[in-house]
Write an enzyme that holds these catalytic residues in place. Structure first.
Site, PDB file in Angstrom:
ATOM      1  N   ASP A   1       0.885  -1.166   0.000  1.00 13.61           N
ATOM      2  CA  ASP A   1       0.000   0.000   0.000  1.00 13.61           C
ATOM      3  C   ASP A   1       0.926   1.220   0.000  1.00 13.61           C
ATOM      4  O   ASP A   1       1.517   1.559   1.027  1.00 13.61           O
ATOM      5  CB  ASP A   1      -0.902  -0.031   1.235  1.00 13.61           C
ATOM      6  CG  ASP A   1      -1.703   1.257   1.394  1.00 13.61           C
ATOM      7  OD1 ASP A   1      -1.439   2.223   0.651  1.00 13.61           O
ATOM      8  OD2 ASP A   1      -2.583   1.301   2.276  1.00 13.61           O
TER       9      ASP A   1
ATOM     10  N   CYS B   1      -8.944   6.512   9.591  1.00 15.97           N
ATOM     11  CA  CYS B   1      -9.154   5.193   8.971  1.00 15.97           C
ATOM     12  C   CYS B   1      -8.159   4.159   9.467  1.00 15.97           C
ATOM     13  O   CYS B   1      -7.721   3.281   8.707  1.00 15.97           O
ATOM     14  CB  CYS B   1      -9.122   5.269   7.445  1.00 15.97           C
ATOM     15  SG  CYS B   1     -10.428   6.264   6.774  1.00 15.97           S
TER      16      CYS B   1
HETATM   17  N1  7TS Z   1      -3.699   3.594   2.404  1.00 13.49           N
HETATM   18  C1  7TS Z   1      -3.147   4.584   3.123  1.00 13.49           C
HETATM   19  C2  7TS Z   1      -1.858   4.344   3.813  1.00 13.49           C
HETATM   20  C3  7TS Z   1      -3.782   5.815   3.191  1.00 13.49           C
HETATM   21  O1  7TS Z   1      -3.235   6.799   3.896  1.00 13.49           O
HETATM   22  C4  7TS Z   1      -5.013   6.007   2.515  1.00 13.49           C
HETATM   23  C5  7TS Z   1      -5.781   7.289   2.615  1.00 13.49           C
HETATM   24  C6  7TS Z   1      -5.511   4.957   1.751  1.00 13.49           C
HETATM   25  C7  7TS Z   1      -4.843   3.759   1.730  1.00 13.49           C
HETATM   26  C8  7TS Z   1      -6.755   5.078   0.957  1.00 13.49           C
HETATM   27  O2  7TS Z   1      -6.547   5.951  -0.110  1.00 13.49           O
HETATM   28  P1  7TS Z   1      -7.769   6.322  -1.053  1.00 13.49           P
HETATM   29  O3  7TS Z   1      -7.183   7.292  -2.023  1.00 13.49           O
HETATM   30  O4  7TS Z   1      -8.215   5.057  -1.676  1.00 13.49           O
HETATM   31  O5  7TS Z   1      -8.801   6.928  -0.173  1.00 13.49           O
HETATM   32  N2  7TS Z   1      -5.558   7.977   3.794  1.00 13.49           N
HETATM   33  C9  7TS Z   1      -6.279   9.028   4.247  1.00 13.49           C
HETATM   34  C10 7TS Z   1      -5.992   9.668   5.438  1.00 13.49           C
HETATM   35  O6  7TS Z   1      -5.053   9.377   6.157  1.00 13.49           O
HETATM   36  N3  7TS Z   1      -6.880  10.656   5.626  1.00 13.49           N
HETATM   37  O7  7TS Z   1      -7.733  10.658   4.603  1.00 13.49           O
HETATM   38  C11 7TS Z   1      -7.384   9.643   3.739  1.00 13.49           C
END
Ligand code: 7TS
Length: 414
Positions: free
Chosen positions: A206, A371
């Site tokens: 990730d 999250c």
């Molecule tokens: N993995 C990590 C480590 C993240 O920080 C986030 C989003 C995601 C996955 C998901 O990303 P998305 O673009 O699919 O939403 N993190 C955050 C956060 O820390 N605050 O808002 C979104």
């Protein structure tokens, strides 16, 4: 107050971000410290998308007319830029998705449902974002899989000794974040992947927080899957990437069915298209892909090693300033092990209150569990306040944050 930095010409970079010039209350300029949630967008990205809609807009891969040819070429050029940015061997290994979340779900649905069966083990970590937890929990319920977790130690680092032991379970997959969105921890991805491979497992990274902030090289890492989002790296929302090793992607069934992902369709059957199109059903986010390409150009021109160095500088300073404020407790490791994220508590003041008061000073931070509920639970917290930094953040903004936290204390009578 410290204002000088060596790694980047931040004042020049800030000129490219129109939003950073705005006031959020009369006479109060924006101090944007929420780039981990989403980054701001430079004018180069905004203009690339504007230009596309004004002069090129049409669907891709379908028409034989000038607009369709131009938009297809621009969309595919963006894929090429992204492939170079992550050092993929071929742009065919770069699949456009909506975001990191969709990329991980794609692997869980397609590779997971095709390859995993009752009793198979998946190793995750205690610091994962929900988007690298819930898809595996859903799959585990459906297929009776076993989930195991690399613990987070006192320092906010992964406990690799426990990881070594977990590998004796012969896991099929190790899925982990390269950089934590809460602790800022930068995990030793190459080592984790190498050990996974030695144990016969695949490794999914990730990279939602690492791709925007560190130089990344999927071949050097030997990652099997690598997922990230444009919106956290100066690009638009609505587009992300799943990179995968060619032989894996070629043997995975399609995730969504529809237009573009097929080679041939009959009434009762279909054959799948080649990579990457077999995983891109329907009209994709074309303007967003082009905007993503412009974001990649922007970051590449500045240089990811420089961005990484600058963020190290800013987080070192932020940790110093935050820890001076009485009652502040910052989660996570020392600056040498982390990127530009600082989640903290201030005595027992609720993070939502901290955030609301900071907003009066124009400071945008995030408050909540970000999250990562299991990680917060591990720390015995339901929420933290989080300040996060990017290439346009300044040391003066760190000062403003620290000074405003003294105001928060005053308001609470401390
Ligand atoms: N993995 C990590 C480590 C993240 O920080 C986030 C989003 C995601 C996955 C998901 O990303 P998305 O673009 O699919 O939403 N993190 C955050 C956060 O820390 N605050 O808002 C979104």
């Amino acid at each position: 107050m410290q204002t000088k930095t060596n790694a980047l010409d931040v004042e020049k970079i800030r000129q490219d971000f129109p939003i950073l010039k705005r006031e959020v209350h009369p006479g109060v300029p924006l101090v944007y410290l929420d780039s981990t949630a989403t980054s701001q967008k430079p004018v180069q990205v905004i203009e690339a998308m504007d230009r596309y809609y004004r002069s090129t807009n049409s669907n891709i891969h379908r028409g034989i007319h000038v607009l369709a040819e131009e938009s297809t070429a621009e969309y595919e050029a963006a894929r090429q830029k992204i492939a170079q940015f992550i050092h993929a061997a071929s742009p065919r290994q770069v699949i456009f998705t909506r975001n990191t979340t969709e990329s991980i779900n794609l692997v869980a649905y397609s590779w997971g449902r095709h390859n995993l069966n009752s009793g198979d083990v998946i190793i995750l970590t205690e610091m994962e974002h929900h988007s690298n937890l819930v898809p595996w929990q859903m799959l585990a319920q459906e297929r009776s899989l076993r989930l195991e977790f690399i613990p987070v130690n006192e320092e906010g680092l992964l406990d690799l000794e426990v990881y070594h032991n977990l590998l004796n379970l012969q896991p099929r997959l190790v899925a982990f974040m390269q950089m934590s969105n809460v602790l800022g921890t930068i995990n030793p991805a190459k080592e984790i992947i190498e050990l996974a491979h030695q144990a016969g497992a695949l490794a999914l990274v990730d990279a939602a927080q690492s791709a925007p902030h560190l130089p990344v090289d999927v071949q050097d890492l030997d990652a099997d899957f690598f997922a990230f989002s444009a919106h956290k790296m100066c690009g638009p929302t609505g587009i992300g990437v799943l990179y995968g090793k060619k032989e894996l992607l070629e043997n995975m069934p399609p995730f969504l069915g529809g237009g573009d992902m097929i080679k041939r369709v009959q009434l009762r059957s279909f054959s799948s298209n080649e990579l990457p199109h077999r995983f891109e059903a329907g009209t994709p986010a074309i303007a967003e892909a082009i905007g993503f390409g412009a974001a990649i150009d922007f970051l590449t021109e500045i240089g990811m090693p420089k961005i990484e160095r600058y963020e190290k500088e800013i987080i070192s300073y932020a940790l110093e300033r935050l820890e001076e404020v009485p009652g502040v407790r910052v989660l996570g490791p020392a600056a040498e092990h982390r990127g530009g994220v600082a989640s903290f508590t201030l005595t027992d003041i609720h993070p939502h209150d901290i955030s609301q008061i900071l907003d009066r000073f124009g400071i945008a931070i995030r408050a909540g569990h970000h999250c990562a509920m299991p990680l917060h639970e591990k720390y015995g917290l339901s929420a933290t306040a989080r300040a996060s930094f990017y290439l346009y953040s300044t040391l003066a903004e760190v000062d403003k944050l620290a000074e405003s936290l003294y105001e928060v204390r005053k308001i609470f009578g401390m």
